[in-house]
Scaffold this motif. Structure first.
Motif, mmCIF file in Angstrom:
data_model
loop_
_atom_site.group_PDB
_atom_site.id
_atom_site.type_symbol
_atom_site.label_atom_id
_atom_site.label_comp_id
_atom_site.label_asym_id
_atom_site.label_seq_id
_atom_site.Cartn_x
_atom_site.Cartn_y
_atom_site.Cartn_z
ATOM 1 N N LEU A 1 -12.471 -3.322 -9.465
ATOM 2 C CA LEU A 1 -11.854 -2.041 -8.809
ATOM 3 C C LEU A 1 -12.932 -1.663 -7.627
ATOM 4 N N GLN A 2 -14.359 -1.709 -7.900
ATOM 5 C CA GLN A 2 -15.134 -1.707 -6.739
ATOM 6 C C GLN A 2 -14.936 -2.624 -5.630
ATOM 7 N N GLU A 3 -14.243 -3.806 -5.722
ATOM 8 C CA GLU A 3 -14.190 -4.498 -4.548
ATOM 9 C C GLU A 3 -13.025 -4.074 -3.744
ATOM 10 N N LEU A 4 -12.038 -3.760 -4.652
ATOM 11 C CA LEU A 4 -10.784 -2.851 -4.016
ATOM 12 C C LEU A 4 -11.024 -1.898 -3.258
ATOM 13 N N ARG A 5 -12.068 -1.017 -3.686
ATOM 14 C CA ARG A 5 -12.327 0.094 -2.978
ATOM 15 C C ARG A 5 -13.141 -0.181 -1.710
ATOM 16 N N GLN A 6 -13.751 -0.854 -1.770
ATOM 17 C CA GLN A 6 -14.726 -1.585 -0.598
ATOM 18 C C GLN A 6 -13.506 -2.148 0.485
ATOM 19 N N HIS A 7 -12.724 -2.948 -0.061
ATOM 20 C CA HIS A 7 -11.883 -3.494 0.904
ATOM 21 C C HIS A 7 -10.903 -2.291 1.538
ATOM 22 N N VAL A 8 -10.313 -1.190 0.716
ATOM 23 C CA VAL A 8 -9.801 0.110 1.177
ATOM 24 C C VAL A 8 -10.633 0.586 2.183
ATOM 25 N N GLN A 9 -11.780 0.887 1.957
ATOM 26 C CA GLN A 9 -12.777 1.460 2.967
ATOM 27 C C GLN A 9 -12.886 0.726 4.150
ATOM 28 N N LEU A 10 -12.901 -0.391 4.206
ATOM 29 C CA LEU A 10 -12.910 -1.120 5.354
ATOM 30 C C LEU A 10 -11.575 -0.987 6.064
ATOM 31 N N LEU A 11 -10.425 -1.123 5.549
ATOM 32 C CA LEU A 11 -9.098 -1.020 6.240
ATOM 33 C C LEU A 11 -9.200 0.479 6.662
ATOM 34 N N MET A 12 -9.853 1.385 6.029
ATOM 35 C CA MET A 12 -9.664 3.001 6.546
ATOM 36 C C MET A 12 -10.722 3.017 7.779
ATOM 37 N N ASP A 13 -11.673 2.474 7.872
ATOM 38 C CA ASP A 13 -12.943 2.350 8.893
ATOM 39 C C ASP A 13 -11.972 1.698 10.190
ATOM 40 N N ASP B 1 2.530 -0.514 15.882
ATOM 41 C CA ASP B 1 3.094 -1.432 14.844
ATOM 42 C C ASP B 1 1.759 -1.931 13.662
ATOM 43 N N ASP B 2 0.768 -1.680 14.324
ATOM 44 C CA ASP B 2 -0.490 -2.341 13.496
ATOM 45 C C ASP B 2 -0.658 -0.954 12.662
ATOM 46 N N MET B 3 -0.780 0.269 13.119
ATOM 47 C CA MET B 3 -0.950 1.349 12.230
ATOM 48 C C MET B 3 0.147 1.419 11.084
ATOM 49 N N GLU B 4 1.378 1.300 11.483
ATOM 50 C CA GLU B 4 2.390 1.151 10.373
ATOM 51 C C GLU B 4 2.197 0.296 9.279
ATOM 52 N N ALA B 5 1.697 -0.987 9.807
ATOM 53 C CA ALA B 5 1.310 -1.973 8.824
ATOM 54 C C ALA B 5 0.062 -1.491 8.149
ATOM 55 N N TYR B 6 -0.928 -1.076 8.584
ATOM 56 C CA TYR B 6 -1.937 -0.665 7.835
ATOM 57 C C TYR B 6 -1.608 0.570 6.683
ATOM 58 N N ARG B 7 -0.718 1.554 7.199
ATOM 59 C CA ARG B 7 -0.088 2.488 6.121
ATOM 60 C C ARG B 7 0.391 1.818 5.054
ATOM 61 N N GLN C 1 0.090 -1.124 3.844
ATOM 62 C CA GLN C 1 -0.975 -2.052 3.112
ATOM 63 C C GLN C 1 -1.747 -0.938 2.356
ATOM 64 N N ASN C 2 -2.057 0.099 2.882
ATOM 65 C CA ASN C 2 -2.896 1.491 2.259
ATOM 66 C C ASN C 2 -2.072 1.853 0.987
ATOM 67 N N ARG C 3 -0.585 2.044 1.190
ATOM 68 C CA ARG C 3 0.148 2.559 0.047
ATOM 69 C C ARG C 3 0.056 1.293 -1.031
ATOM 70 N N PHE C 4 0.004 0.254 -0.789
ATOM 71 C CA PHE C 4 0.125 -0.889 -1.799
ATOM 72 C C PHE C 4 -1.397 -0.918 -2.391
ATOM 73 N N LEU C 5 -2.299 -0.656 -1.490
ATOM 74 C CA LEU C 5 -3.601 -0.814 -2.261
ATOM 75 C C LEU C 5 -3.894 0.515 -3.229
ATOM 76 N N ASN C 6 -3.493 1.619 -2.735
ATOM 77 C CA ASN C 6 -3.519 2.721 -3.498
ATOM 78 C C ASN C 6 -2.742 2.662 -4.989
ATOM 79 N N SER C 7 -1.462 2.098 -4.995
ATOM 80 C CA SER C 7 -0.891 1.602 -6.216
ATOM 81 C C SER C 7 -1.617 0.871 -7.066
#
Length: 730
Positions: free
Chosen positions: A199-211, A261-267, A269-275
């Protein structure tokens, strides 16, 4: 909906749901006669016909349309009546699509029914699980009853010893089960740790993607601002050739499209990571709940193991009393078993075991958890008591202490109320006890408590020595010898206790100092941890809670309370009173110290402080309640004793064997009712008059004796020398 669910049977759940759905579909397909005007039938009948092909076929005639198959007349149920009533209400609004509204209403009701069915199914499963647990508990109780009956029915000592060995084997088996459960808990804890790392690794990955997403958004904003500036630039100042500007503009637009397009892809991916995070969180919560359940189960098994071992030791003790000092093989084997039981410790039996809520040598206030009996014959009793204390601690930790702490935390501002009175009787949690005691003391001393009074009394004690100072110093070393805070040479509590008692001797010169006040002040110091607060707590007890002359030189009020207690004991416990009277046992030798010190030397610390919680709020009536409850708690054990010496010996330590605070509290405040304060006052007045008359009679006899002795001239026998003559010769 709850009224409609009353007609549904949980035994045939599927059949009831099918019948309800058939009733709903039948009401939709029926013509609208009787539900509205004739002109409104067409909009109500066309919409259900569109829904007919999608409805499931009747299970009795597969492959046919439900409308073609003969159906039994629907049962008159409350659900169908509610649906028809909803249709009649919808027919009064012609501006809306009635058919669609009815269809949605029926679907919503069907969904609500399904949800309630699921809820009832879950509740049924939980009730079945509860029945299964109760069944297991009943089987265990029956097994224990059979073993006890076999033990009592055994004719010879060998059979009883065999039953004892069987119990030993059961204890070993329970220990193995506890070890297995602890290993399972450890594996679950490791799994939970791995899940937490993931879970911590996934949170770090999500934080990187958000940055990264934020950085790209900043680039887009900068490009948009630059594009706006280029579009607003006047045409007479071109920055470059037209072809170069157009190509630059087109490249920027292309970059913006790519960034979108990159923003839509990141969104996405973000939804997938949130799930994924949500799923991992659910798994972690389930693992935590399972671990908590296993811990509670392990604690229950350990408590059960302690109870079985305690019963085993009690059986050995009874066998020892029955065999006596006979020199036989059975007696030798019994002594060997007792010696092994005294030397065995749980930590040596399982070195890798994890202690669940361990009972340490000292409690949180510094008192010894198990009394240290000096008599050799009572060491087995101390071991039994240690096991009982441990089992009660394990069982009460989750069942009583945590809910009680939550109730005290949610109480908020303290104010007199029925709820506060009940909470004080149940006991105050350790973190809230100092605040609650200060509030109770302040309520009683609002007219006496003066700021700076304690420092003034200390200064007065430094300038002039009080006559009671010597006695106070002698009693300091005798105060709570079973508490490490008063026996440790480096502790500061003895000095604080000395100053508090000296200040009180100047505060109340009519009493000065009385033996017993040192224990009251020591309890206040252990809880409040401040000299001045402990001083005012002692003042509140002596001057506002206890009657006058309770700690005087004659102890008049204390003697009155002993006589009142004897009357209440004969009223509440007549069998015990008759038994004690038959053996000429005077309880005042034991109970006088209870009342003077508020059970400070008698009960274990957890029950003692619970008594003080109610005593500071309700007064001396609590002393009578708990004194009667202590004798009620041990009534059967006292009735089995048939010798006055045995009874007196038992009364020396029997209060220390009480471990179940909840049972003692229920006896004191429920079984001893009714307990009116008016009766207590009347008994005190009557016995005080009798005691004062007896004291006047004694004083009169003393005066007559002194007058008679003074009237007689002492005659010296021949050959004797008086003291004066001896001094003169010397």
């Amino acid at each position: 909906m709850p009224l409609a669910l009353q007609n549904i049977s949980l035994k045939h759940l599927g059949t009831e749901i099918q019948n309800t759905m058939c009733n709903i579909r039948g009401n939709r397909q029926a013509p609208g006669t009787g539900h509205g005007p004739p002109g409104e039938d067409s909009p109500q009948s066309r919409e259900p016909q569109k829904e007919e092909p999608s409805s499931p076929a009747d299970p009795s005639t597969p492959g046919k349309d439900p409308a073609d198959s003969p159906k039994p007349p629907p049962k008159p149920s409350l659900t169908a009546n509610l649906i028809q009533k909803a249709k009649r209400q919808n027919s009064t609004f012609p501006l809306f699509a009635e058919g669609l509204t009815r269809n949605r209403t029926a679907q919503e009701k069907a969904l609500a029914l399904e949800q309630q069915v699921l809820m009832l199914t879950k509740e049924l499963k939980s009730q079945k699980e509860l029945v299964r647990i109760l069944h297991k508990a009943l089987e265990a109780a029956q097994q224990e009853k059979r073993v006890t009956s076999a033990y009592l029915a055994a004719a010879e000592d060998k059979d009883r010893l065999e039953l004892v060995r069987h119990k030993v084997r059961q204890i070993v088996e329970l220990g193995r089960r506890v070890e297995a459960l602890e290993q399972e808990r450890d594996s679950l804890a490791q799994t939970a740790g791995l899940r937490e790392q993931e879970l911590q690794e996934l949170r770090q990955h999500v934080q990187l993607l958000m940055d990264k997403n934020e950085a790209k958004q900043q680039v887009i904003c900068k490009l948009s601002e630059k594009l706006t500036q280029d579009s607003l630039q006047p045409p007479d100042k071109p920055l470059g050739p037209p072809d170069a500007a157009d190509s630059d503009f087109l490249s920027q637009q292309e970059k913006m499209e790519h960034l979108k397009d990159d923003m839509e892809a990141y969104r996405t991916q973000n939804r997938f990571l949130n799930s994924e995070i949500h799923q991992v969180t659910k798994i972690w919560r389930k693992v935590a709940e399972k671990e908590r359940a296993l811990l509670m189960k392990c604690a229950y098994l350990q408590a059960r193991n302690c109870q079985v071992e305690s019963k085993y030791l009690a059986g050995l003790r009874r066998l020892q009393e029955a065999v006596g000092s006979e020199a036989s093989e059975c007696a030798e084997l019994l002594r060997q078993l007792i010696q092994e039981a005294l030397q065995w410790e749980a930590s040596e039996a399982s070195a890798d075991a994890v202690e669940l809520s361990p009972v340490s040598e000292y409690d949180e206030y510094g008192f010894l958890t198990v009394p240290n009996y000096e008599v050799e014959d009572l060491k087995l009793l101390a071991k039994i008591q240690a096991l009982e204390v441990r089992s009660h601690h394990l069982l009460a930790h989750e069942a009583m202490e945590r809910p009680l702490r939550e109730r005290w935390a949610a109480l908020g501002e303290l104010a007199p109320s029925v709820e506060l009175k009940q909470l004080l009787r149940m006991g105050v949690s350790q973190e809230h006890r100092p605040r609650v005691w200060r509030w109770l003391v302040h309520r009683r001393l609002q007219h006496l408590q003066v700021p700076g009074r304690y420092q003034q009394l200390l200064s007065q004690g430094q300038t002039c020595k009080h006559p009671a100072a010597r006695q106070i110093e002698l009693d300091l070393n005798r105060t709570f010898t079973n508490n490490k805070h008063f026996t440790c040479p480096t502790s500061s509590l003895p000095d604080k206790l000395h100053r508090v008692l000296l200040a009180f001797s100047w505060q109340n010169p009519s009493i000065g100092y009385c033996q017993g006040l040192n224990r009251l002040a020591a309890i206040a110091l252990l809880v409040l941890d401040e000299e001045e607060s402990a001083f005012w707590c002692l003042v509140a007890i002596v001057e506002t809670i206890m009657p006058a002359d309770y700690y005087s030189k004659t102890l008049t009020a204390s003697q009155v309370d002993q006589r009142v207690f004897q009357d209440l004991l004969s009223e509440k416990l007549p069998r015990l009173t008759a038994h004690l009277g038959q053996h000429h046992v005077d309880l005042s030798f034991t109970t006088l110290n209870w009342f003077l010190t508020v059970f400070a030397d008698s009960l274990i610390s957890s029950i003692l402080l619970q008594v003080w919680d109610a005593f500071l709020n309700e007064g001396t009536k609590v002393l009578f309640r708990y004194a009667l409850a202590i004798f009620k708690y041990n009534e059967e054990a006292i009735l089995r004793l048939q010798d006055s010496l045995e009874i007196y010996q038992y009364l020396r330590f029997f209060t220390k064997t009480i471990c179940d605070s909840r049972k003692l509290m229920n006896i004191a405040f429920n079984d001893m009712n009714p307990f009116p304060m008016r009766q207590l006052r009347q008994l005190r007045v009557a016995h005080r008059e009798r005691l004062e008359a007896e004291l006047r009679e004694l004083e009169q006899l003393k005066a007559e004796y002194l007058e008679t002795r003074a009237s007689l001239h002492p005659v010296m026998p021949e050959g004797c020398t008086s003291e004066d003559e001896g001094d003169g010769e010397a």
